[in-house]
Design a protein around this motif. Structure first.
Motif, mmCIF file in Angstrom:
data_model
loop_
_atom_site.group_PDB
_atom_site.id
_atom_site.type_symbol
_atom_site.label_atom_id
_atom_site.label_comp_id
_atom_site.label_asym_id
_atom_site.label_seq_id
_atom_site.Cartn_x
_atom_site.Cartn_y
_atom_site.Cartn_z
ATOM 1 N N ARG A 206 0.939 -1.090 -0.057
ATOM 2 C CA ARG A 206 -0.031 0.281 -0.101
ATOM 3 C C ARG A 206 1.046 0.924 0.172
ATOM 4 N NH1 ARG A 206 -3.402 -3.274 3.764
ATOM 5 N NH2 ARG A 206 -2.365 -2.726 5.329
ATOM 6 N N TYR A 207 1.442 1.501 -1.155
ATOM 7 C CA TYR A 207 2.318 2.761 -1.485
ATOM 8 C C TYR A 207 2.151 3.945 -0.985
ATOM 9 C CZ TYR A 207 5.069 -1.637 -2.757
ATOM 10 O OH TYR A 207 5.097 -2.786 -3.253
ATOM 11 N N PHE A 208 0.669 4.585 -1.647
ATOM 12 C CA PHE A 208 0.848 5.564 -1.172
ATOM 13 C C PHE A 208 0.813 6.053 0.223
ATOM 14 C CE2 PHE A 208 -0.342 4.890 -5.451
ATOM 15 C CZ PHE A 208 -0.608 6.629 -6.160
ATOM 16 N N GLU A 209 0.151 5.189 0.666
ATOM 17 C CA GLU A 209 -0.936 5.236 2.313
ATOM 18 C C GLU A 209 1.193 5.196 3.340
ATOM 19 O OE1 GLU A 209 -1.910 3.140 0.325
ATOM 20 O OE2 GLU A 209 -4.621 2.580 1.188
ATOM 21 N N ALA A 210 2.006 4.091 2.832
ATOM 22 C CA ALA A 210 3.226 3.794 3.354
ATOM 23 C C ALA A 210 4.025 5.488 2.734
ATOM 24 C CB ALA A 210 4.094 2.911 2.632
ATOM 25 N N ARG A 211 3.740 6.371 1.695
ATOM 26 C CA ARG A 211 3.614 7.898 1.097
ATOM 27 C C ARG A 211 3.721 8.325 2.850
ATOM 28 N NH1 ARG A 211 2.880 10.081 -4.374
ATOM 29 N NH2 ARG A 211 5.237 9.776 -4.299
ATOM 30 N N ALA A 212 2.138 8.509 2.118
ATOM 31 C CA ALA A 212 1.624 9.571 3.448
ATOM 32 C C ALA A 212 1.904 9.144 5.490
ATOM 33 C CB ALA A 212 0.511 9.518 3.889
ATOM 34 N N PHE A 213 2.280 8.070 5.153
ATOM 35 C CA PHE A 213 3.263 8.227 6.870
ATOM 36 C C PHE A 213 4.481 8.502 7.005
ATOM 37 C CE2 PHE A 213 -0.666 5.474 7.677
ATOM 38 C CZ PHE A 213 -1.124 6.079 9.144
ATOM 39 N N ALA A 214 4.917 7.860 6.012
ATOM 40 C CA ALA A 214 6.645 8.194 5.980
ATOM 41 C C ALA A 214 6.914 10.153 6.019
ATOM 42 C CB ALA A 214 7.303 7.724 4.530
ATOM 43 N N LEU A 230 14.060 4.158 3.711
ATOM 44 C CA LEU A 230 12.170 3.603 3.723
ATOM 45 C C LEU A 230 11.662 4.483 2.311
ATOM 46 C CD1 LEU A 230 10.204 1.691 4.211
ATOM 47 C CD2 LEU A 230 9.479 2.619 6.634
ATOM 48 N N ALA A 231 11.902 5.922 2.761
ATOM 49 C CA ALA A 231 11.309 7.167 1.947
ATOM 50 C C ALA A 231 11.631 7.174 0.440
ATOM 51 C CB ALA A 231 11.342 8.328 2.262
ATOM 52 N N SER A 232 12.604 6.341 0.335
ATOM 53 C CA SER A 232 13.233 6.241 -0.633
ATOM 54 C C SER A 232 12.634 5.238 -2.172
ATOM 55 C CB SER A 232 15.117 5.958 -1.362
ATOM 56 O OG SER A 232 15.314 5.793 -2.556
ATOM 57 N N GLN A 233 12.557 4.299 -0.865
ATOM 58 C CA GLN A 233 11.826 2.728 -1.828
ATOM 59 C C GLN A 233 10.146 2.869 -1.861
ATOM 60 O OE1 GLN A 233 12.932 0.569 1.965
ATOM 61 N NE2 GLN A 233 14.597 -1.205 0.723
ATOM 62 N N ILE A 234 9.566 3.630 -1.140
ATOM 63 C CA ILE A 234 8.736 3.884 -0.924
ATOM 64 C C ILE A 234 8.471 4.666 -2.451
ATOM 65 C CG2 ILE A 234 6.393 5.247 -0.543
ATOM 66 C CD1 ILE A 234 7.301 4.557 2.820
ATOM 67 N N GLU A 235 9.142 5.978 -3.088
ATOM 68 C CA GLU A 235 8.821 6.265 -4.368
ATOM 69 C C GLU A 235 8.943 5.803 -4.817
ATOM 70 O OE1 GLU A 235 7.494 9.452 -4.223
ATOM 71 O OE2 GLU A 235 7.136 10.434 -2.804
ATOM 72 N N ALA A 236 10.404 4.701 -5.087
ATOM 73 C CA ALA A 236 10.419 3.957 -6.582
ATOM 74 C C ALA A 236 9.559 3.463 -6.154
ATOM 75 C CB ALA A 236 12.200 3.028 -5.594
ATOM 76 N N GLN A 237 8.883 2.820 -5.586
ATOM 77 C CA GLN A 237 7.694 1.800 -5.969
ATOM 78 C C GLN A 237 6.048 2.418 -6.733
ATOM 79 O OE1 GLN A 237 7.054 -1.674 -6.244
ATOM 80 N NE2 GLN A 237 9.250 -2.075 -4.669
ATOM 81 N N LEU A 238 6.375 3.791 -5.825
ATOM 82 C CA LEU A 238 5.561 4.775 -6.764
ATOM 83 C C LEU A 238 5.763 5.235 -8.188
ATOM 84 C CD1 LEU A 238 4.181 6.721 -3.468
ATOM 85 C CD2 LEU A 238 2.843 5.066 -4.810
ATOM 86 N N ARG A 246 15.869 12.101 -4.946
ATOM 87 C CA ARG A 246 16.150 13.002 -3.237
ATOM 88 C C ARG A 246 16.724 12.809 -1.823
ATOM 89 N NH1 ARG A 246 12.085 16.178 -6.710
ATOM 90 N NH2 ARG A 246 10.136 15.461 -5.661
ATOM 91 N N TYR A 247 15.845 11.107 -1.611
ATOM 92 C CA TYR A 247 15.527 10.626 -0.430
ATOM 93 C C TYR A 247 17.310 10.242 -0.516
ATOM 94 C CZ TYR A 247 11.143 11.554 0.807
ATOM 95 O OH TYR A 247 10.012 11.927 1.158
ATOM 96 N N LEU A 248 18.149 9.803 -1.079
ATOM 97 C CA LEU A 248 19.381 8.763 -1.126
ATOM 98 C C LEU A 248 20.304 10.144 -1.758
ATOM 99 C CD1 LEU A 248 18.452 6.171 -4.126
ATOM 100 C CD2 LEU A 248 18.809 5.941 -1.547
ATOM 101 N N GLN A 249 20.808 11.265 -1.844
ATOM 102 C CA GLN A 249 20.569 11.992 -1.940
ATOM 103 C C GLN A 249 21.080 12.624 -0.090
ATOM 104 O OE1 GLN A 249 23.060 13.291 -4.259
ATOM 105 N NE2 GLN A 249 23.893 14.109 -2.594
ATOM 106 N N ARG A 250 20.030 12.807 0.049
ATOM 107 C CA ARG A 250 20.086 13.091 1.574
ATOM 108 C C ARG A 250 21.038 12.801 2.144
ATOM 109 N NH1 ARG A 250 13.992 15.021 4.951
ATOM 110 N NH2 ARG A 250 15.764 14.528 5.992
ATOM 111 N N ILE A 251 20.535 11.270 2.075
ATOM 112 C CA ILE A 251 21.277 10.368 3.059
ATOM 113 C C ILE A 251 22.778 9.951 3.152
ATOM 114 C CG2 ILE A 251 22.050 7.031 3.227
ATOM 115 C CD1 ILE A 251 19.474 7.028 2.583
#
Length: 265
Positions: A206-214, A230-238, A246-251
């Motif tokens: 449930r990637y849209f829900e996961a995005r909202a919680f992240a 986790l946020a990067s993985q979610i966006e990749a799935q979406l 962008r999340y990977l760059q933040r890491i």
């Protein structure tokens, strides 16, 4: 990892309120009529020991807060010598073990505290968090249930969040969702509950829900490497490769010491 029921930095809070220590053997001295009598308190040995114990616990906690770990440990051990039948000193010593990087030593101390205070929600939650963090989820979950049922437990959101995260580790997604949602109803910005909910939704595809919680998790508290990944993985799935990047760059920017290549989707 489940979080202990803490109010000291990163580890355990102990109850510092002084127990009722009414002096025994108080007798009025002889005095002339019309003059208020003087009262002389004669504490017995047990009362003095009890007061000294609480003093040592309080001083240990204060030293812990100040970062004086050696002093805090010395005070906690002094308290334990005065009275080994109360949980406070054991919890402090467990907290100090965590602080020293000796987390394995903390488990038996949390266990002893739970044996001495079987109806303390805070103590049960702390031990449950340690168990779950060491791969012993099936043992931990009943402790969270007992913590939540304990009379007077003041921070149920902590035990609910820990129970939910632990249930997720134990492969019980329905319980995880139930407990995490209850935790967030009580404490909407609970960072651990939000990240655990994001993980649970991600695991259920449930990637849209996961995005909202992240996103809520990132707004609630400073980012960690794990939540950014986790946020990067979610966006990749979406399919949003730009946001994932962008999340990977933040890491790479915020955690250069352990930045990793692109996570698996």
């Amino acid at each position: 990892m489940p979080l202990p029921d803490l109010r000291l930095p990163a580890v355990v809070l102990v109850a510092l309120a002084l127990a009722g220590c009414g002096s025994k053997g108080i007798k009025p001295s002889s005095a002339p009529l019309g003059i208020a009598p003087e009262y002389v308190a004669r504490d017995n040995a047990d009362t003095r020991r009890r007061v000294n114990y609480q003093d040592q616990v309080t001083l240990s906690a204060e030293a812990f807060r100040a970062g004086a770990i050696d002093v805090a440990e010395k005070r906690a051990k002094s308290a334990l010598k005065l009275d080994a039948s109360r949980p406070d000193a054991y919890i402090l010593l467990a907290a100090l073990a965590n602080q020293r990087g000796a987390d394995a030593e903390a488990g038996p101390l949390f266990q002893k505290a739970a044996e001495l205070a079987p109806n303390s929600g805070e103590v049960l939650n702390n031990y449950g968090a340690w168990l779950c963090g060491h791969g012993r989820a099936t043992e931990a979950l009943p402790l969270f249930d007992r913590a939540l049922a304990a009379p007077g437990y003041r921070t149920p959101a902590a035990a609910l969040a820990n129970a939910g995260g632990c249930a997720l580790d134990a492969g019980q997604p329905e319980r995880a969702s139930r407990d995490l949602r209850k935790a967030l109803a009580l404490e909407p910005d609970n960072a651990y509950a939000l990240e655990s909910m994001a993980r649970n939704e991600y695991a259920q595809n449930r990637y849209f829900e996961a995005r909202a919680f992240a996103q809520r998790r990132l707004a609630a508290a400073p980012a960690t490497r794990s939540v950014l990944q986790l946020a990067s993985q979610i966006e990749a799935q979406l399919g949003d490769t730009v946001a994932s990047g962008r999340y990977l760059q933040r890491i790479r920017d915020e955690f250069p010491q352990d930045a990793a290549p692109n996570p698996r989707s």
